[in-house]
Design an enzyme around this catalytic site. Structure first.
Site, PDB file in Angstrom:
ATOM      1  N   ARG A 110      75.110   3.757 -19.903  1.00  0.00           N
ATOM      2  CA  ARG A 110      74.863   3.546 -18.464  1.00  0.00           C
ATOM      3  C   ARG A 110      75.489   2.215 -18.090  1.00  0.00           C
ATOM      4  O   ARG A 110      75.166   1.167 -18.655  1.00  0.00           O
ATOM      5  CB  ARG A 110      73.354   3.525 -18.177  1.00  0.00           C
ATOM      6  CG  ARG A 110      73.018   3.040 -16.778  1.00  0.00           C
ATOM      7  CD  ARG A 110      71.575   3.268 -16.388  1.00  0.00           C
ATOM      8  NE  ARG A 110      71.349   4.669 -16.091  1.00  0.00           N
ATOM      9  CZ  ARG A 110      70.292   5.149 -15.434  1.00  0.00           C
ATOM     10  NH1 ARG A 110      69.358   4.312 -14.985  1.00  0.00           N
ATOM     11  NH2 ARG A 110      70.151   6.434 -15.199  1.00  0.00           N
ATOM     12  N   HIS A 137      76.929  10.702 -12.188  1.00  0.00           N
ATOM     13  CA  HIS A 137      75.687  10.798 -12.972  1.00  0.00           C
ATOM     14  C   HIS A 137      75.591  12.235 -13.514  1.00  0.00           C
ATOM     15  O   HIS A 137      74.743  13.021 -13.102  1.00  0.00           O
ATOM     16  CB  HIS A 137      74.487  10.457 -12.085  1.00  0.00           C
ATOM     17  CG  HIS A 137      73.231  10.118 -12.825  1.00  0.00           C
ATOM     18  ND1 HIS A 137      73.137  10.100 -14.213  1.00  0.00           N
ATOM     19  CD2 HIS A 137      71.985   9.790 -12.372  1.00  0.00           C
ATOM     20  CE1 HIS A 137      71.907   9.772 -14.560  1.00  0.00           C
ATOM     21  NE2 HIS A 137      71.189   9.574 -13.474  1.00  0.00           N
ATOM     22  N   GLN A 140      72.243  13.839 -14.888  1.00  0.00           N
ATOM     23  CA  GLN A 140      71.322  14.225 -13.815  1.00  0.00           C
ATOM     24  C   GLN A 140      71.815  15.513 -13.167  1.00  0.00           C
ATOM     25  O   GLN A 140      71.010  16.391 -12.820  1.00  0.00           O
ATOM     26  CB  GLN A 140      71.248  13.101 -12.770  1.00  0.00           C
ATOM     27  CG  GLN A 140      70.227  13.370 -11.684  1.00  0.00           C
ATOM     28  CD  GLN A 140      68.801  13.263 -12.189  1.00  0.00           C
ATOM     29  OE1 GLN A 140      68.417  12.270 -12.777  1.00  0.00           O
ATOM     30  NE2 GLN A 140      67.987  14.304 -11.968  1.00  0.00           N
ATOM     31  N   ASP A 233      68.734  10.883  -2.278  1.00  0.00           N
ATOM     32  CA  ASP A 233      68.745   9.830  -3.296  1.00  0.00           C
ATOM     33  C   ASP A 233      68.534   8.518  -2.546  1.00  0.00           C
ATOM     34  O   ASP A 233      68.637   8.466  -1.311  1.00  0.00           O
ATOM     35  CB  ASP A 233      70.091   9.861  -4.042  1.00  0.00           C
ATOM     36  CG  ASP A 233      70.170   8.876  -5.204  1.00  0.00           C
ATOM     37  OD1 ASP A 233      69.112   8.380  -5.649  1.00  0.00           O
ATOM     38  OD2 ASP A 233      71.294   8.589  -5.655  1.00  0.00           O
ATOM     39  N   CYS A 273      66.628  12.759  -7.626  1.00  0.00           N
ATOM     40  CA  CYS A 273      66.798  12.363  -9.039  1.00  0.00           C
ATOM     41  C   CYS A 273      65.756  11.348  -9.473  1.00  0.00           C
ATOM     42  O   CYS A 273      65.516  11.188 -10.663  1.00  0.00           O
ATOM     43  CB  CYS A 273      68.210  11.833  -9.257  1.00  0.00           C
ATOM     44  SG  CYS A 273      68.591  10.332  -8.331  1.00  0.00           S
ATOM     45  N   ARG A 301      65.882  16.696 -17.435  1.00  0.00           N
ATOM     46  CA  ARG A 301      66.809  15.744 -18.057  1.00  0.00           C
ATOM     47  C   ARG A 301      66.760  15.896 -19.574  1.00  0.00           C
ATOM     48  O   ARG A 301      67.789  15.907 -20.249  1.00  0.00           O
ATOM     49  CB  ARG A 301      66.434  14.301 -17.669  1.00  0.00           C
ATOM     50  CG  ARG A 301      66.649  13.943 -16.212  1.00  0.00           C
ATOM     51  CD  ARG A 301      68.121  13.887 -15.850  1.00  0.00           C
ATOM     52  NE  ARG A 301      68.865  12.945 -16.678  1.00  0.00           N
ATOM     53  CZ  ARG A 301      68.949  11.632 -16.450  1.00  0.00           C
ATOM     54  NH1 ARG A 301      68.353  11.084 -15.409  1.00  0.00           N
ATOM     55  NH2 ARG A 301      69.682  10.848 -17.244  1.00  0.00           N
TER      56      ARG A 301
HETATM   57  N1  NVA Z   1      72.143   6.489  -6.956  1.00  0.00           N
HETATM   58  C1  NVA Z   1      71.090   5.938  -7.779  1.00  0.00           C
HETATM   59  C2  NVA Z   1      70.676   6.923  -8.826  1.00  0.00           C
HETATM   60  C3  NVA Z   1      69.540   6.455  -9.687  1.00  0.00           C
HETATM   61  C4  NVA Z   1      69.192   7.418 -10.767  1.00  0.00           C
HETATM   62  C5  NVA Z   1      71.554   4.658  -8.410  1.00  0.00           C
HETATM   63  O1  NVA Z   1      72.692   4.604  -8.895  1.00  0.00           O
HETATM   64  O2  NVA Z   1      70.793   3.690  -8.432  1.00  0.00           O
HETATM   65  N1   CP Z   2      67.241   9.633 -12.420  1.00  0.00           N
HETATM   66  C1   CP Z   2      67.487   8.657 -13.304  1.00  0.00           C
HETATM   67  O1   CP Z   2      68.587   8.540 -13.847  1.00  0.00           O
HETATM   68  O2   CP Z   2      66.412   7.874 -13.539  1.00  0.00           O
HETATM   69  P1   CP Z   2      66.427   6.480 -14.307  1.00  0.00           P
HETATM   70  O3   CP Z   2      67.277   5.546 -13.508  1.00  0.00           O
HETATM   71  O4   CP Z   2      64.980   6.063 -14.349  1.00  0.00           O
HETATM   72  O5   CP Z   2      66.990   6.685 -15.672  1.00  0.00           O
END
Ligand code: NVA
Ligand code: CP
Length: 314
Positions: A110, A137, A140, A233, A273, A301
Site C-alpha cells: 500500500r 485499489h 477492494q 467513498d 469500501c 476482502r
Molecule cells: N479512496 C480512499 C479509499 C480508502 C480505502 C483512500 O484512498 O483513502
Molecule cells: N477499504 C480499505 O482498504 O480499508 P483500509 O484502509 O482500512 O484497509
C-alpha cells in the site's frame, strides 16, 4: 482453463491487469473458498510460504484481511508499517524489492504513487499486489465484485453508479472492473474531479469489448436512476486530508442519502469500501439501512485476497 488460470506469478497493480475471464476465475475461486471455509474445510496450500505486507498508509481492513488470508493459506505474513518500515532509510525501490524477493513469495504494498508499485513489480521476481495506491485499489474491487455477484448472481448487464470523487482509486477501480465484467458504470462527480483520462479511455475500450458501458456526469440523481448498485467513498482520500474542507464544499450535493437512493432500483444495494465518514458522503440511514452490504463487502476482502494469493504465488 488451467487449474490456476495462468495466474501463477502474476502481479496485480490495477484490476485491469486481469482479463475478464481471469477476473471471473478469481471471483469464482473466492466464492468457493468462502463456502469451503464455512463448511469447515481446512487446508494450507501455501504452507511454508511468506508474504510481505508493506503499508505506507493507515489500514484496518487491508491489514487484517491479508494477514488472516495468509493464516488460512498456511503462509506467514510479514507486516511492515509505520516510520520504521521498509522505506525508512532511503533505499532504492529496486534494491528493496530485490532484497525482499529473497525472503518472501509475494509482496503486498500500500503506497502513494502507482509508479512505486510499478518499480517493485519490475524489480521483484515474486508477484506484487497493490493494496491501494492513489490511483487504484484492485483488491477492494475484487471484494466488491464478489459482493455484487453474491447478491445478483451475475455482473454483466448490471447498472453500477459511483457517486463521489471520480478521480480517486475506487472510482478508477470501479470503471475498469465494472467495464471488464460487462457492467454499465456511471460516475457522478463534480467538475474538477473527473476520472483520469487514460483510465477512462481504457475503461471505454474494455466496456466496448464486454458489452458494458462507461459514463461520467455531474448529476448524481440522473446517474443513480435505475441503478442496481450504488457506491461511494470518502471525499478526501488518504494524503488529501488538508483538502477536506474544500472538498466538503465541492461534494455537498453528492451525499448518498435516502433521497438519492430513492432514484435507484428498488432492489439496489449500497457499497462503501470503508472507512465511512457518516454524515458526509453517506448518511446513517443508508449505511445502516436494508440496502447496505458494506460489512459483507468488508468480509469479502478476506475471501478475494485469499483466492488471489493462492492463485498467484508460484
Ligand atoms: N479512496 C480512499 C479509499 C480508502 C480505502 C483512500 O484512498 O483513502
Ligand atoms: N477499504 C480499505 O482498504 O480499508 P483500509 O484502509 O482500512 O484497509
Amino acid at each position: 482453463m488451467s487449474s490456476r488460470a495462468g495466474l501463477c506469478g502474476r502481479d496485480l497493480l490495477a484490476i485491469d491487469d486481469l482479463t475478464s475471464a481471469e477476473l471471473a476465475y478469481v471471483l469464482d475461486r473466492a466464492a468457493e473458498a468462502k463456502s469451503a471455509w464455512r463448511l469447515g474445510e481446512r487446508s494450507a496450500p501455501l504452507a511454508g510460504r511468506a508474504v510481505a505486507i508493506v503499508l505506507q498508509k493507515p489500514s484496518l481492513r487491508t491489514r487484517i484481511s491479508f494477514e488472516v488470508a495468509c493464516a488460512r493459506l498456511g503462509a506467514h505474513p510479514v507486516v511492515m508499517t509505520g516510520p520504521d518500515g521498509a522505506f525508512s532509510r532511503g533505499e532504492s525501490i529496486a534494491d528493496t524489492a530485490r532484497v525482499m524477493e529473497r525472503y518472501v513469495d509475494a509482496i503486498v504494498l500500500r503506497t502513494y504513487e502507482q509508479s512505486v508499485l510499478e518499480g517493485f513489480a519490475s524489480s521483484a521476481s515474486v508477484p506484487v499486489v497493490n493494496a491501494l495506491s492513489d490511483e487504484h485499489h484492485p483488491c477492494q474491487g475484487l471484494a466488491d465484485l464478489l459482493t455484487i455477484k453474491e447478491r445478483f448472481g451475475t455482473l454483466s448487464g448490471l447498472a453500477f453508479t459511483f457517486v463521489g470523487d471520480g478521480s480517486n482509486n475506487m472510482a478508477h477501480t470501479y470503471l475498469l472492473g465494472g467495464a471488464l465484467c460487462g457492467m454499465h458504470v456511471s460516475v457522478a462527480t463534480p467538475i474538477g474531479y473527473q476520472p483520469d483520462a487514460k483510465v477512462l479511455a481504457r475503461a471505454r475500450g474494455l466496456a466496448d469489448a464486454s458489452g458494458g458501458s462507461v459514463s461520467v456526469c455531474t448529476d448524481a440523481a440522473r446517474a443513480v436512476s435505475g441503478a442496481s448498485v450504488v457506491a461511494t467513498d470518502t471525499w478526501a482520500s488518504m494524503g488529501q486530508e488538508g483538502e477536506h474542507d474544500d472538498r466538503a464544499d465541492a461534494f455537498a450535493c453528492y451525499q448518498v442519502n435516502e433521497a438519492l437512493m430513492a432514484y435507484a432500483d428498488s432492489s439496489a444495494i449500497f457499497l462503501h469500501c470503508l472507512p465511512a465518514h457518516r454524515g458526509e458522503e453517506v448518511t446513517d440511514f443508508v449505511i445502516d439501512g436494508r440496502q447496505s452490504v458494506v460489512f459483507d463487502e468488508a468480509e469479502n476482502r478476506l475471501h478475494a485476497q485469499q483466492a488471489l494469493l493462492e492463485l498467484i504465488i508460484v
